[in-house]
Each structure stands twice: as structure tokens, then as C-alpha cells.
Scaffold this active site. Structure first.
Site, short mmCIF file in Angstrom:
data_model
loop_
_atom_site.label_atom_id
_atom_site.label_comp_id
_atom_site.label_asym_id
_atom_site.label_seq_id
_atom_site.Cartn_x
_atom_site.Cartn_y
_atom_site.Cartn_z
N ARG A 84 -11.29 4.48 9.96
CA ARG A 84 -9.96 3.75 8.98
C ARG A 84 -8.91 3.64 9.82
O ARG A 84 -8.60 4.60 10.55
CB ARG A 84 -9.94 4.12 7.69
CG ARG A 84 -9.38 5.69 7.55
CD ARG A 84 -9.29 6.16 6.20
NE ARG A 84 -8.65 7.74 6.35
CZ ARG A 84 -8.45 8.36 5.26
NH1 ARG A 84 -8.98 7.94 4.07
NH2 ARG A 84 -7.83 9.58 5.21
N ARG A 111 1.84 8.52 13.40
CA ARG A 111 1.20 9.54 13.63
C ARG A 111 -0.24 9.75 13.69
O ARG A 111 -0.64 10.38 14.77
CB ARG A 111 1.91 10.88 13.09
CG ARG A 111 1.71 12.32 13.73
CD ARG A 111 2.39 13.38 12.62
NE ARG A 111 1.53 13.16 11.45
CZ ARG A 111 1.73 14.01 10.18
NH1 ARG A 111 2.60 14.84 10.34
NH2 ARG A 111 0.87 13.61 9.23
N TYR A 168 0.97 -1.34 0.04
CA TYR A 168 -0.11 0.15 0.08
C TYR A 168 0.84 1.32 0.07
O TYR A 168 0.94 2.27 -0.92
CB TYR A 168 -0.87 0.11 1.23
CG TYR A 168 -1.64 1.28 1.33
CD1 TYR A 168 -1.34 2.35 2.27
CD2 TYR A 168 -2.51 1.60 0.57
CE1 TYR A 168 -2.05 3.41 2.20
CE2 TYR A 168 -3.45 2.80 0.41
CZ TYR A 168 -2.98 3.85 1.32
OH TYR A 168 -3.72 4.82 1.57
N PHE A 175 15.45 19.76 -1.00
CA PHE A 175 14.05 19.18 -1.29
C PHE A 175 13.81 17.67 -0.62
O PHE A 175 12.84 17.54 -0.19
CB PHE A 175 13.67 19.36 -2.81
CG PHE A 175 12.59 18.44 -3.24
CD1 PHE A 175 12.74 17.38 -4.09
CD2 PHE A 175 11.24 19.11 -3.16
CE1 PHE A 175 11.59 16.85 -4.67
CE2 PHE A 175 10.11 18.46 -3.54
CZ PHE A 175 10.24 17.24 -4.28
C1 D9A Z 1 12.66 10.96 -3.27
O1 D9A Z 1 11.13 11.08 -2.76
C2 D9A Z 1 10.84 12.37 -2.35
C3 D9A Z 1 11.67 13.40 -2.20
C4 D9A Z 1 11.46 14.81 -1.78
C5 D9A Z 1 10.08 14.72 -1.36
C6 D9A Z 1 9.03 13.59 -1.07
C7 D9A Z 1 7.78 13.91 -0.69
O2 D9A Z 1 7.81 14.76 0.32
C8 D9A Z 1 6.48 15.50 0.92
C9 D9A Z 1 6.77 16.25 2.08
C10 D9A Z 1 5.35 16.89 2.42
O3 D9A Z 1 4.51 17.01 1.36
N1 D9A Z 1 5.34 17.24 3.61
C11 D9A Z 1 4.07 18.05 4.02
C12 D9A Z 1 3.65 17.53 5.24
C13 D9A Z 1 2.80 16.25 5.27
O4 D9A Z 1 1.88 16.49 4.32
O5 D9A Z 1 2.90 15.31 6.02
C14 D9A Z 1 4.39 19.39 4.31
O6 D9A Z 1 5.47 19.78 4.73
O7 D9A Z 1 3.33 20.25 4.35
C15 D9A Z 1 5.66 14.16 1.10
O8 D9A Z 1 5.24 14.10 2.19
N2 D9A Z 1 4.94 13.72 -0.07
C16 D9A Z 1 3.96 12.81 0.11
C17 D9A Z 1 4.22 11.23 0.22
C18 D9A Z 1 5.06 10.77 1.60
C19 D9A Z 1 3.02 10.34 0.21
C20 D9A Z 1 5.16 10.73 -1.09
C21 D9A Z 1 5.42 14.05 -1.40
C22 D9A Z 1 4.36 14.25 -2.44
C23 D9A Z 1 4.69 14.65 -3.66
C24 D9A Z 1 6.10 14.94 -3.92
CL1 D9A Z 1 6.40 15.30 -5.57
C25 D9A Z 1 7.05 14.54 -2.85
C26 D9A Z 1 6.66 14.05 -1.67
C27 D9A Z 1 9.74 12.52 -1.67
O9 D9A Z 1 8.84 11.39 -1.77
C28 D9A Z 1 9.12 10.40 -1.31
#
Ligand code: D9A
Length: 350
Positions: free
Chosen positions: A207, A197, A149, A268
Site C-alpha cells: 500500500r 519516511r 485522510y 508533550f
Molecule cells: C496537538 O496534537 C498532538 C500533541 C502531542 C502529541 C500528538 C501525537 O504525537 C504522537 C507521537 C508518537 O506517538 N510518537 C511515536 C513515534 C511514532 O509512532 O511515529 C513514538 O515516539 O513512539 C503521534 O505520533 N500520534 C499519532 C498521530 C500523528 C497519528 C496523531 C499521536 C497519537 C495519539 C495522541 Cl494522544 C497524540 C499523538 C499530537 O497529535 C497531533
């Protein structure tokens, strides 16, 4: 960077980005111009997909085909979706999807292909899970299900970003040659941290994503951790085992980060990872997780962002929080020895 000279559509897309994730939007805006718009669009397309999956007001006869064919919407010029879920805070990315499409079609073809390929795989992975009855009823069953998942919703994002950064010459080619193992770990580390968390919040939504193979060792019913004070200690042991499971990805994440060359791409990638290790240390053995969402303090976040601009800085942060977890672990915890060994392994790696 200065947005005022950009086209109205591009400005609108960056506005949508700040609406969906204020803090992370700033990190994306600091990216090198070669990848900034591609990654911003990738983020918004993924957000649109996530909003559809999350929207409980769309019945599954509509939702499943929509998820499976969402990549085809990227071939259109003006598709939008007025999903009737007024409470979805990210609804705007679907209502204004035509703005995202106009910028998407202006990206380099090889970047468009990555966005479309990951959208296709993620949309079908999400649809498979919605259809899988046992997932709906009991949540995620086995640890294998849990990893699958998380691969669909997060690991694939890591894979797409690796393709983009390697294409741009910002990361070592070897990151695209290990079957995306390390890229997958980057996603699983973040997603598993969020799932641990968000226990209480997800329970309120009726869920859970905690794997039954783990929680069923500590209780017959998942909500008891929250409802029954006599199950609190069991809840803590469950949290601690889930943290141990998430830490199994830490070495891959550090190894991945050591192969990202471009400074803005490094930040990033590094910032979400250091937030995650700090969050894991915060939730470890923390009973507050069973009753609400535990967040790291704003001041800590600022310090982490500043310290995570270089690889040695990131290593120091991981080493520090691994120590915090080790010191928080208690002899009475069933996984006391394993967490000590895991922390030792990661420290060796640092
Ligand atoms: C090499 O891989 C990565 C490198 C950099 C960043 C991310 C990853 O980091 C953010 C960071 C982010 O979005 N932080 C949010 C806090 C939150 O939503 O929990 C924020 O800081 O507001 C994140 O959370 N997700 C969502 C997923 C984890 C589902 C992929 C995410 C969604 C779309 C993209 Cl393009 C990227 C990410 C990566 O993805 C693995």
C-alpha cells in the site's frame, strides 16, 4: 510519576501504553495529573481503533461497521475484541480493552465526551476511506484526498488534544476558536512526515499513502522509485516535493506551541514536532528513503528532547533544520526555488 499507588487497572493501562509506544509513553507519564490519565486513555483508544483499521485479517464486512460504531463500545463496561490477527503488535489493547473501559468511565465526563467524539469521527473517516475503492486501488489520489485522510487519522487527534488542554486551562482558548486549523496542522505535520519516511515499508505491505497527484509527475508506477535505479533521481524529486508540502504546516505548529502554557503539556506537544522537523531534514533528498526506513539517531533524539522544553528552544531547532534542508537542496531539483522561499518564510516566522 509513581505508579505503584495506583489501582491495578490503571497500572495495567500504563503497561499497555508502554507496550504500544515505549518512548512516547514516558512523555505521557510526565503529564500534569489533571490530564495524564485522560490523555493516556485517549492514546490507547486511538491505538485500538488504529489496530482494527490496520488488521488485514478482519474482512471489510466486519471491519467497516466495527469502525463506524467503535464509539459505542465506550458505553460498555467490558467489551473486548480478540481480532484473529496474531501479528498485530498492538493486539493487546483490544484483548484487554475492558481495562481501558474501566479507567475511561472514571474520567471527568467532559473528558470522556472528547474521547468519544473524536473516536466517532475518526472511526467513520477510516470506514469512508476503506469503502472508497479508488483509495484502495491507487492509494491516495489528490493532495486534497491526502489532506482529508491525514485529517481523519491525525488532524482529529490534534483537535481532541486541544479540547482537553483548553478544558484543563493548560492552553490558550484561542486554540479552540480557529476551527482547529492549527490543531489539524499539528497532526498533518506528524502524519505526513511518517508517510514520507515509511514509503518502502508501506510498499512491502502493498500500500502507499503518497498522493498520486504528486508522485505521478515523476513516475508511472510508484514502486519504480525503489525497483529501478534509473528512477532514483525522480524518487528524490518526489520526496523533496512531499517535504515541501509537509513544511506548509510548520508555521501553524510553531504558532500552536506558542499558545501552550502548562510546561508538561508543552513538552508533550513539542517533542513529536521537533522529531518530525529533524526527520524531514533527514529524509530530504535522501535516497535511503526509497530502500528502507530512515530514522534519526538516538543521540539526536535525546538532544532534541532536552532542547525542546522551552518555546525559544523549539524555535531554534526548527530554524536549524530548515537551514539543513535549504543547504541540501540542489539547483537541479524542480522545486528548488519553492523550497528556498518556504524555508525563508518559516525562518521569518521563527
Ligand atoms: C496537538 O496534537 C498532538 C500533541 C502531542 C502529541 C500528538 C501525537 O504525537 C504522537 C507521537 C508518537 O506517538 N510518537 C511515536 C513515534 C511514532 O509512532 O511515529 C513514538 O515516539 O513512539 C503521534 O505520533 N500520534 C499519532 C498521530 C500523528 C497519528 C496523531 C499521536 C497519537 C495519539 C495522541 Cl494522544 C497524540 C499523538 C499530537 O497529535 C497531533
Amino acid at each position: 510519576h509513581d505508579l505503584t499507588k495506583e489501582s491495578p487497572e490503571l497500572q495495567r493501562c500504563y503497561y499497555l501504553l508502554t507496550k504500544t509506544s515505549r518512548s512516547f509513553a514516558a512523555v505521557i507519564e510526565e503529564l500534569h495529573p489533571e490530564l495524564r490519565d485522560a490523555i493516556m486513555i485517549f492514546y490507547l483508544v486511538l491505538r485500538a481503533l488504529d489496530t482494527i483499521e490496520d488488521d488485514m485479517s478482519i474482512k471489510s464486512e466486519i471491519k467497516v461497521p466495527l469502525l463506524r460504531t467503535f464509539d459505542e463500545k465506550l458505553n460498555t463496561k467490558d467489551w473486548t475484541f480478540d481480532g484473529n490477527g496474531p501479528n498485530e503488535k498492538d493486539r493487546l489493547v483490544l484483548v484487554e480493552f475492558d481495562k481501558i473501559l474501566s479507567i475511561y468511565h472514571g474520567l471527568k465526563p467532559q473528558y470522556q465526551d472528547v474521547v468519544k467524539d473524536i473516536t466517532y469521527k475518526m472511526g467513520n473517516g477510516m470506514a469512508d476511506y476503506i469503502l472508497d475503492e479508488n483509495f484502495n486501488l491507487n492509494g491516495v489520489e489528490t493532495v486534497k484526498d491526502y489532506d482529508l485522510y491525514c485529517h481523519y487519522v491525525a488532524g482529529l487527534v490534534g483537535e481532541g488534544l486541544t479540547k482537553l488542554t483548553v478544558m484543563a486551562g493548560f492552553s490558550d482558548d484561542s486554540l479552540a476558536q480557529d476551527n482547529f486549523e492549527k490543531s489539524n496542522s499539528m497532526g498533518l505535520f506528524l502524519q505526513k512526515t511518517n508517510i514520507i519516511r515509511d514509503y518502502h515499508e508501506d510498499l512491502l505491505d502493498g500500500r502507499s499513502f503518497w498522493p498520486k497527484e504528486i508522485w505521478s509527475k515523476y513516475t508511472k508506477e510508484l514502486p519504480l522509485f525503489h525497483k529501478d535505479a534509473s528512477f532514483e533521481q525522480a524518487g528524490l524529486s518526489c520526496i523533496n516535493e512531499l517535504v515541501l508540502n509537509a513544511l506548509s504546516h510548520a508555521k501553524d505548529c510553531l504558532s500552536y506551541l506558542s499558545m501552550v502554557k502548562d510546561p508538561s503539556t508543552f513538552s508533550f506537544c513539542a517533542i513529536p514536532q521537533v522529531m518530525a522537523i529533524a526527520t524531514l531534514a533527514e529524509v530530504y533528498n535522501n535516497r535511503k528513503v526509497l530502500h528502507g526506513v530512515v530514522k534519526i539517531r538516538k543521540g539526536t533524539t535525546c538532544k532534541l528532547i532536552l532542547e525542546s522544553r522551552t518555546f525559544p528552544g523549539v524555535v531554534a531547532i526548527f530554524r536549524r533544520y530548515i537551514q539543513v534542508i535549504n543547504h541540501k537542496s540542489s539547483v537541479s531539483d524542480p522545486n528548488y526555488l519553492k523550497i528556498g522561499i518556504k524555508c525563508g518564510e518559516i525562518e521569518q516566522f521563527c
